[in-house]
Design an enzyme around this catalytic site. Sequence first.
Site, PDB file in Angstrom:
ATOM      1  N   PRO A 177     -23.935 -38.200  -7.703  1.00 41.94           N
ATOM      2  CA  PRO A 177     -23.790 -39.536  -7.139  1.00 41.94           C
ATOM      3  C   PRO A 177     -25.102 -40.195  -6.719  1.00 41.94           C
ATOM      4  O   PRO A 177     -25.987 -39.540  -6.166  1.00 41.94           O
ATOM      5  CB  PRO A 177     -22.888 -39.317  -5.920  1.00 41.94           C
ATOM      6  CG  PRO A 177     -22.979 -37.873  -5.617  1.00 41.94           C
ATOM      7  CD  PRO A 177     -23.204 -37.186  -6.934  1.00 41.94           C
ATOM      8  N   ARG A 236     -33.421 -46.969  -5.781  1.00 37.25           N
ATOM      9  CA  ARG A 236     -32.932 -46.309  -4.577  1.00 37.25           C
ATOM     10  C   ARG A 236     -34.070 -45.618  -3.829  1.00 37.25           C
ATOM     11  O   ARG A 236     -34.728 -44.724  -4.382  1.00 37.25           O
ATOM     12  CB  ARG A 236     -31.910 -45.264  -5.028  1.00 37.25           C
ATOM     13  CG  ARG A 236     -31.453 -44.341  -3.964  1.00 37.25           C
ATOM     14  CD  ARG A 236     -30.723 -43.149  -4.562  1.00 37.25           C
ATOM     15  NE  ARG A 236     -30.167 -42.358  -3.494  1.00 37.25           N
ATOM     16  CZ  ARG A 236     -29.841 -41.082  -3.598  1.00 37.25           C
ATOM     17  NH1 ARG A 236     -29.992 -40.454  -4.739  1.00 37.25           N
ATOM     18  NH2 ARG A 236     -29.340 -40.450  -2.572  1.00 37.25           N
ATOM     19  N   TYR A 249     -37.578 -41.155  -3.996  1.00 44.60           N
ATOM     20  CA  TYR A 249     -37.136 -40.786  -5.340  1.00 44.60           C
ATOM     21  C   TYR A 249     -37.961 -41.395  -6.471  1.00 44.60           C
ATOM     22  O   TYR A 249     -37.677 -41.158  -7.648  1.00 44.60           O
ATOM     23  CB  TYR A 249     -35.653 -41.157  -5.511  1.00 44.60           C
ATOM     24  CG  TYR A 249     -34.749 -40.443  -4.530  1.00 44.60           C
ATOM     25  CD1 TYR A 249     -34.589 -39.064  -4.580  1.00 44.60           C
ATOM     26  CD2 TYR A 249     -34.063 -41.150  -3.542  1.00 44.60           C
ATOM     27  CE1 TYR A 249     -33.773 -38.402  -3.678  1.00 44.60           C
ATOM     28  CE2 TYR A 249     -33.238 -40.500  -2.628  1.00 44.60           C
ATOM     29  CZ  TYR A 249     -33.100 -39.127  -2.702  1.00 44.60           C
ATOM     30  OH  TYR A 249     -32.297 -38.471  -1.816  1.00 44.60           O
ATOM     31  N   HIS A 275     -24.377 -30.506  -1.044  1.00 44.27           N
ATOM     32  CA  HIS A 275     -24.216 -30.071   0.345  1.00 44.27           C
ATOM     33  C   HIS A 275     -22.762 -30.039   0.797  1.00 44.27           C
ATOM     34  O   HIS A 275     -22.482 -29.654   1.926  1.00 44.27           O
ATOM     35  CB  HIS A 275     -25.024 -31.006   1.259  1.00 44.27           C
ATOM     36  CG  HIS A 275     -26.375 -31.351   0.714  1.00 44.27           C
ATOM     37  ND1 HIS A 275     -27.338 -30.392   0.453  1.00 44.27           N
ATOM     38  CD2 HIS A 275     -26.935 -32.544   0.327  1.00 44.27           C
ATOM     39  CE1 HIS A 275     -28.419 -30.989  -0.050  1.00 44.27           C
ATOM     40  NE2 HIS A 275     -28.190 -32.279  -0.134  1.00 44.27           N
ATOM     41  N   ASP A 282     -17.595 -23.594  -7.217  1.00 43.55           N
ATOM     42  CA  ASP A 282     -16.616 -22.742  -7.916  1.00 43.55           C
ATOM     43  C   ASP A 282     -16.669 -22.943  -9.430  1.00 43.55           C
ATOM     44  O   ASP A 282     -16.523 -21.987 -10.195  1.00 43.55           O
ATOM     45  CB  ASP A 282     -15.194 -23.045  -7.432  1.00 43.55           C
ATOM     46  CG  ASP A 282     -14.871 -22.385  -6.096  1.00 43.55           C
ATOM     47  OD1 ASP A 282     -15.693 -21.581  -5.600  1.00 43.55           O
ATOM     48  OD2 ASP A 282     -13.782 -22.676  -5.545  1.00 43.55           O
ATOM     49  N   GLU A 302     -30.349 -25.432 -10.702  1.00 50.41           N
ATOM     50  CA  GLU A 302     -30.194 -26.505  -9.707  1.00 50.41           C
ATOM     51  C   GLU A 302     -31.518 -27.251  -9.551  1.00 50.41           C
ATOM     52  O   GLU A 302     -32.572 -26.622  -9.433  1.00 50.41           O
ATOM     53  CB  GLU A 302     -29.784 -25.883  -8.369  1.00 50.41           C
ATOM     54  CG  GLU A 302     -29.689 -26.882  -7.224  1.00 50.41           C
ATOM     55  CD  GLU A 302     -29.311 -26.223  -5.889  1.00 50.41           C
ATOM     56  OE1 GLU A 302     -29.078 -24.983  -5.868  1.00 50.41           O
ATOM     57  OE2 GLU A 302     -29.255 -26.943  -4.883  1.00 50.41           O
ATOM     58  N   HIS A 361     -33.566 -30.661  -7.596  1.00 52.35           N
ATOM     59  CA  HIS A 361     -33.627 -31.806  -6.677  1.00 52.35           C
ATOM     60  C   HIS A 361     -34.980 -32.473  -6.818  1.00 52.35           C
ATOM     61  O   HIS A 361     -36.008 -31.795  -6.966  1.00 52.35           O
ATOM     62  CB  HIS A 361     -33.406 -31.377  -5.224  1.00 52.35           C
ATOM     63  CG  HIS A 361     -32.072 -30.754  -5.023  1.00 52.35           C
ATOM     64  ND1 HIS A 361     -30.909 -31.486  -4.996  1.00 52.35           N
ATOM     65  CD2 HIS A 361     -31.708 -29.454  -4.920  1.00 52.35           C
ATOM     66  CE1 HIS A 361     -29.892 -30.656  -4.853  1.00 52.35           C
ATOM     67  NE2 HIS A 361     -30.347 -29.419  -4.816  1.00 52.35           N
ATOM     68  N   SER A 364     -36.365 -34.443  -4.428  1.00 52.83           N
ATOM     69  CA  SER A 364     -37.053 -34.292  -3.144  1.00 52.83           C
ATOM     70  C   SER A 364     -36.996 -32.837  -2.682  1.00 52.83           C
ATOM     71  O   SER A 364     -36.174 -32.049  -3.175  1.00 52.83           O
ATOM     72  CB  SER A 364     -36.394 -35.200  -2.100  1.00 52.83           C
ATOM     73  OG  SER A 364     -35.043 -34.810  -1.880  1.00 52.83           O
ATOM     74  N   ARG A 386     -36.228 -32.201   4.705  1.00 49.81           N
ATOM     75  CA  ARG A 386     -35.459 -33.378   5.129  1.00 49.81           C
ATOM     76  C   ARG A 386     -34.415 -32.970   6.173  1.00 49.81           C
ATOM     77  O   ARG A 386     -34.548 -31.940   6.819  1.00 49.81           O
ATOM     78  CB  ARG A 386     -34.846 -34.045   3.885  1.00 49.81           C
ATOM     79  CG  ARG A 386     -35.931 -34.481   2.890  1.00 49.81           C
ATOM     80  CD  ARG A 386     -35.339 -35.125   1.658  1.00 49.81           C
ATOM     81  NE  ARG A 386     -34.641 -36.364   1.982  1.00 49.81           N
ATOM     82  CZ  ARG A 386     -33.839 -37.002   1.135  1.00 49.81           C
ATOM     83  NH1 ARG A 386     -33.645 -36.526  -0.085  1.00 49.81           N
ATOM     84  NH2 ARG A 386     -33.249 -38.117   1.503  1.00 49.81           N
ATOM     85  N   ARG A 434     -29.118 -31.227   4.616  1.00 50.55           N
ATOM     86  CA  ARG A 434     -29.525 -31.040   3.214  1.00 50.55           C
ATOM     87  C   ARG A 434     -30.048 -29.626   2.955  1.00 50.55           C
ATOM     88  O   ARG A 434     -30.436 -29.283   1.842  1.00 50.55           O
ATOM     89  CB  ARG A 434     -30.618 -32.051   2.826  1.00 50.55           C
ATOM     90  CG  ARG A 434     -30.165 -33.489   2.895  1.00 50.55           C
ATOM     91  CD  ARG A 434     -31.213 -34.442   2.342  1.00 50.55           C
ATOM     92  NE  ARG A 434     -31.022 -35.776   2.878  1.00 50.55           N
ATOM     93  CZ  ARG A 434     -30.185 -36.693   2.376  1.00 50.55           C
ATOM     94  NH1 ARG A 434     -29.469 -36.423   1.303  1.00 50.55           N
ATOM     95  NH2 ARG A 434     -30.060 -37.880   2.935  1.00 50.55           N
TER      96      ARG A 434
END
Length: 138
Positions: free
Chosen positions: A10, A18, A23, A78, A85, A96, A98, A100, A105, A109
């Site tokens: 999202p 944004r 970012y 988070h 699952d 995974e 990210h 940032s 932060r 998070r």
Amino acid sequence: MKKLMIINGPNLNLLGKREPEIYGSQTFEDYFQELKSKFRDVNLEYYQSNIEGEIIDKLQKVGFSYDGIILNAAAYTHTSVGIGDAIKGIETPVVEVHISNTFAREEFRHHSYISPNAKGVVLGFGLKSYDLAIESFY
Ligand code: DQA
């Protein structure tokens, strides 16, 4: 050729607009073109959804045939037991990512439902985190 799927969660459709101080100012579509020309010897695909269930559907769909998944679950990282699952239930390894450094932060998070089920985690390098995640599949 290896098949890799990038899945963004999202608000990552707003990259470029944004919170650019966190970012960056590049859109993901633009960056994705750069990734495709940099990694010509892998088959790279990209999917984005703001909807938790759609991300789970995509993980299930590609998770038994692709060679790797690069997942930035964004805020669902988070909160989502369901995405955690789904990663446990599929065969394709998930890295995974990210943009940032989530550990620098807010406290909320610092916890991830993705990490315990991921092959590895890359975070804090801006969009370059995706480059590094792709390289991990070479
Ligand atoms: C993010 C970090 C998350 O905490 C946040 O909710 C995001 C983006 C990142 O790429 O830095 O939407 O996953």
